[in-house]
Design a protein around this motif. Structure first.
Motif, PDB file in Angstrom:
ATOM      1  N   ASN A 428      -0.093  -7.369 -15.773  1.00 20.13           N
ATOM      2  CA  ASN A 428       0.732  -6.166 -15.776  1.00 20.13           C
ATOM      3  C   ASN A 428       0.113  -5.071 -14.922  1.00 20.13           C
ATOM      4  OD1 ASN A 428       1.754  -3.431 -17.307  1.00 20.13           O
ATOM      5  ND2 ASN A 428       3.256  -5.080 -17.399  1.00 20.13           N
ATOM      6  N   VAL A 429      -1.214  -5.046 -14.844  1.00 23.30           N
ATOM      7  CA  VAL A 429      -1.905  -4.055 -14.005  1.00 23.30           C
ATOM      8  C   VAL A 429      -1.979  -4.537 -12.553  1.00 23.30           C
ATOM      9  CG1 VAL A 429      -4.103  -2.868 -13.591  1.00 23.30           C
ATOM     10  CG2 VAL A 429      -3.240  -3.133 -15.933  1.00 23.30           C
ATOM     11  N   LEU A 430      -2.324  -5.799 -12.344  1.00 25.76           N
ATOM     12  CA  LEU A 430      -2.560  -6.313 -10.994  1.00 25.76           C
ATOM     13  C   LEU A 430      -1.280  -6.451 -10.170  1.00 25.76           C
ATOM     14  CD1 LEU A 430      -5.228  -9.092 -11.705  1.00 25.76           C
ATOM     15  CD2 LEU A 430      -5.603  -6.910 -10.525  1.00 25.76           C
ATOM     16  N   LYS A 431      -0.125  -6.561 -10.815  1.00 27.92           N
ATOM     17  CA  LYS A 431       1.106  -6.762 -10.032  1.00 27.92           C
ATOM     18  C   LYS A 431       1.590  -5.463  -9.379  1.00 27.92           C
ATOM     19  CE  LYS A 431       4.595  -6.254 -13.709  1.00 27.92           C
ATOM     20  NZ  LYS A 431       5.656  -6.967 -14.453  1.00 27.92           N
ATOM     21  N   GLN A 432       0.958  -4.344  -9.719  1.00 26.96           N
ATOM     22  CA  GLN A 432       1.325  -3.062  -9.117  1.00 26.96           C
ATOM     23  C   GLN A 432       0.544  -2.840  -7.817  1.00 26.96           C
ATOM     24  OE1 GLN A 432       3.608  -1.709 -11.078  1.00 26.96           O
ATOM     25  NE2 GLN A 432       3.179  -3.045 -12.823  1.00 26.96           N
ATOM     26  N   ARG A 433       1.132  -2.130  -6.869  1.00 28.22           N
ATOM     27  CA  ARG A 433       0.363  -1.636  -5.725  1.00 28.22           C
ATOM     28  C   ARG A 433      -0.744  -0.741  -6.255  1.00 28.22           C
ATOM     29  NH1 ARG A 433       0.483  -3.741  -0.552  1.00 28.22           N
ATOM     30  NH2 ARG A 433       2.433  -4.893  -0.404  1.00 28.22           N
ATOM     31  N   ARG A 434      -1.972  -0.957  -5.817  1.00 26.30           N
ATOM     32  CA  ARG A 434      -3.107  -0.337  -6.497  1.00 26.30           C
ATOM     33  C   ARG A 434      -3.133   1.187  -6.411  1.00 26.30           C
ATOM     34  NH1 ARG A 434      -6.504   0.675  -2.220  1.00 26.30           N
ATOM     35  NH2 ARG A 434      -6.420  -0.849  -0.536  1.00 26.30           N
ATOM     36  N   GLN A 435      -2.575   1.783  -5.350  1.00 28.02           N
ATOM     37  CA  GLN A 435      -2.666   3.237  -5.238  1.00 28.02           C
ATOM     38  C   GLN A 435      -1.597   3.974  -6.040  1.00 28.02           C
ATOM     39  OE1 GLN A 435      -4.188   5.349  -1.847  1.00 28.02           O
ATOM     40  NE2 GLN A 435      -4.112   3.497  -0.599  1.00 28.02           N
ATOM     41  N   ARG A 436      -0.674   3.234  -6.599  1.00 28.62           N
ATOM     42  CA  ARG A 436       0.361   3.869  -7.410  1.00 28.62           C
ATOM     43  C   ARG A 436      -0.137   4.085  -8.834  1.00 28.62           C
ATOM     44  NH1 ARG A 436       5.447   0.007  -5.730  1.00 28.62           N
ATOM     45  NH2 ARG A 436       5.654   0.688  -3.572  1.00 28.62           N
ATOM     46  N   GLN A 443       5.996  -4.051 -24.299  1.00 32.99           N
ATOM     47  CA  GLN A 443       7.123  -4.980 -24.362  1.00 32.99           C
ATOM     48  C   GLN A 443       7.276  -5.759 -23.058  1.00 32.99           C
ATOM     49  OE1 GLN A 443      10.775  -3.137 -25.520  1.00 32.99           O
ATOM     50  NE2 GLN A 443      11.987  -4.997 -25.390  1.00 32.99           N
ATOM     51  N   HIS A 444       7.169  -5.055 -21.933  1.00 27.60           N
ATOM     52  CA  HIS A 444       7.295  -5.718 -20.632  1.00 27.60           C
ATOM     53  C   HIS A 444       6.116  -6.644 -20.366  1.00 27.60           C
ATOM     54  CE1 HIS A 444      10.023  -2.192 -19.135  1.00 27.60           C
ATOM     55  NE2 HIS A 444      10.652  -3.023 -19.945  1.00 27.60           N
ATOM     56  N   ALA A 445       4.915  -6.207 -20.741  1.00 31.50           N
ATOM     57  CA  ALA A 445       3.707  -6.975 -20.427  1.00 31.50           C
ATOM     58  C   ALA A 445       3.673  -8.319 -21.136  1.00 31.50           C
ATOM     59  CB  ALA A 445       2.467  -6.165 -20.803  1.00 31.50           C
TER      60      ALA A 445
END
Length: 575
Positions: A428-436, A443-445
């Motif tokens: 859930n953390v790694l799928k985001q662009r890191r600078q955002r 629930q989503h995770a």
């Protein structure tokens, strides 16, 4: 994998320094291929590099003779308008299929990267005066993935954890330990929580009593001067206990380090030579109030306080110069949040001005945004451990409520739930662009159907179960057949998805973005699910089709497992 094919192409192409890493730049086109089309690898020439030499380069490629075992035809396409020049290598389909689906794969990854290139990654780096909280999570897991990617691609990689254990705040921490009468047993059992409580107590007292603040400053000055041997010895014990507790959290996250280093290694006594060099180079200037500063981009940045004790930047400069001398790195990556941009700008520019052998090109601040909303269901989230425990407990509840839950024959249920919970949090953390900045949502995770860590684990388990049921078939004896797969569009889609793995790993490393690999694995899972639906194995009566499909799903499992491990996940076989 397609390593032999890539090598066969690279061996023939012109060896131009500006065009290094062609091995990884060869791409499987992302557009869906025509069902009757033969597989290709595509080399897009970087226009900025080859604009003047494009014609000569393409002409030389036309004259080359490539190994017909792997390459059937070469098509050269000059640039046109905004479309860059490219070269398409039409692959011999049976060789392409064989390379992807071979059961026994090489243990090492073929690469054009020189092992002489030494990458140092500093990440996690918590402060022992503060809890190891969710704010450290992003640095810890992004840094670990970046180190994994560099290692996988053949770089010599060193993983550093630089723990904060110095500065005036640690005078407060030591004073808080004294005020709380902390026993050695208390410290040993829960060092991070105990130190945090001691710090909070002393800090609260200092807010209303200036004498407490002065005592804390005196304690730190004594520590930095090395005047209190008993305190130094006690400090070393606190550090040892802290590492033992941190290691338990790191093991749950699939994180490891080659070296633990401490800010106190670069206290004033240890860095006097560096301070002397800064003064000699006229980089260190004294202010009227007694502070010493460096000027960076017209900003006056303090290095030494008026009482003579060093600030964080001074210790970081000394650490960087010493590491460059000791480790002889090609590149140093600092995985630290966006808020430290000014600090690293000052660090890099001061250190490179001091050390002629150090250049800005060797140094990079890998920035990332903040995580919001990552708390337990009770709304509490001081320690990362509590969040991981919460994820484990939620997964236990979901497994208990599910009728399809299977007993894992290798691990107890607690271990399985912990692995699933950690997988959910990490992805859930790694799928985001890191600078955002990122809003965490439980629930989503923890969904199985969405793009989550649970989805990756579920797909891996599903593939493992299928292959186990047909374990009596010796896949190593089966020859992959393009002629079969060419008749099955879902099989061809999965083949091309498997072929993209190497380029996605490379792109993830080049961009320093774990999300590139995460999104690739989501796509691989989707292609695998479609293939499992349309290419049944158990119900298939044709033994040739059955074994070819097993080869395909075996390669899918192997690739998914490799990708998950690069992301620090521990793939489960049952869940």
């Amino acid at each position: 994998m397609t390593s032999r094919i890539r090598c066969a192409i690279c061996e023939q192409l012109p060896q131009i320094p500006q065009l290094k890493n062609i091995y990884h730049a060869l791409e499987v086109p992302t557009k869906k291929q025509n069902a009757n089309a033969l597989p290709i690898l595509q080399w897009n020439l970087p226009a900025s590099v080859v604009a003047q030499q494009e014609h000569d380069l393409l002409q030389s490629v036309r004259k080359l003779r490539f190994d017909a075992t792997y390459i059937e035809e070469v098509r050269v396409m000059p640039s046109k308008g905004r479309t860059a020049a490219k070269v398409e290598f039409q692959l011999e389909p049976e060789a392409f299929t064989s390379q992807l689906l071979q059961v026994e794969v090489p243990t090492t990854t073929a690469t054009t990267v020189s092992a002489k290139e030494h990458i140092v990654v500093e990440y996690s780096s918590p402060n022992i005066a503060k809890p190891f909280h969710v704010g450290h999570l992003r640095s810890t897991i992004i840094g670990n993935v970046l180190a994994n990617l560099h290692t996988h691609l053949g770089y010599r990689t060193t993983r550093l954890n630089y723990l904060g254990d110095w500065g005036t705040q640690f005078g407060l921490l030591a004073l808080g330990v004294q005020m709380s009468n902390v026993s050695d047993a208390e410290m040993r059992s829960a060092p991070i929580e105990t130190l945090y409580k001691a710090y909070v107590k002393a800090n609260k007292a200092a807010e209303s009593d200036d004498q407490v603040s002065q005592r804390a400053r005196d304690i730190f000055a004594s520590l930095e001067a090395g005047e209190d041997a008993a305190m130094v010895s006690q400090w070393h014990e606190y550090r040892r206990y802290t590492i033992e507790e941190l290691t338990r959290v790191y093991e749950r996250l699939g994180v490891h380090f080659d070296s633990y280093e401490w800010e106190s290694q670069y206290s004033q006594g240890q860095i006097s030579d560096v301070l002397k060099q800064l003064r000699t180079a006229n980089l260190l200037q004294r202010e009227k109030d007694g502070r010493e500063i460096v000027v960076v981009d017209n900003r006056r940045v303090p290095i030494i306080k008026s009482d003579g004790t060093t600030l964080y930047l001074a210790r970081d400069i000394a650490a960087l110069v010493e590491r460059h001398s000791r480790l002889q790195f090609s590149r140093m990556l600092y995985v630290v949040d966006n808020g430290q941009a000014d600090h690293f700008n000052a660090l890099f520019k001061t250190a490179t001005a001091l050390d002629n052998n150090l250049s800005l090109e060797k140094l990079q601040h890998v920035k990332f945004g903040r995580i919001h909303g990552m708390s337990t269901r009770k709304g509490q989230a001081i320690f990362l451990r509590d969040v991981l425990d919460e994820a484990r407990d939620v997964m236990r509840e979901k497994r208990s409520a599910s009728e399809t839950t299977k007993i894992n024959s290798l691990w107890d249920d607690d271990r399985v739930c912990d692995i699933l919970g950690v997988s959910a949090v990490l992805i859930n953390v790694l799928k985001q662009r890191r600078q955002r900045d990122h809003e965490f949502n439980w629930q989503h995770a923890l969904q199985v159907n969405g793009d989550t860590g649970i989805k990756l684990q579920y797909t891996h388990c599903r593939l493992h179960s299928l292959l186990t049921n047909f374990g009596h078939i010796q896949l190593a004896d089966i020859k992959p057949s393009w002629s079969y797969f060419a008749q099955e569009p879902h099989a061809v889609d999965l083949l091309y998805e498997l072929a993209r793995f190497e380029q996605c790993v490379w792109q993830s490393q080049q961009q320093l973005e774990a999300c590139v690999l995460v999104n690739y694995l989501f796509g691989l899972c989707n292609s695998t699910s479609r293939a499992l639906k349309h290419l049944p194995v158990k119900q298939e009566t044709d033994s040739h089709k059955q074994t070819q499909r097993l080869l395909l799903f075996n390669a899918a499992k192997r690739t998914l497992k490799q990708g998950m491990e690069l992301l620090s996940l521990q793939p489960l076989n049952q869940m």
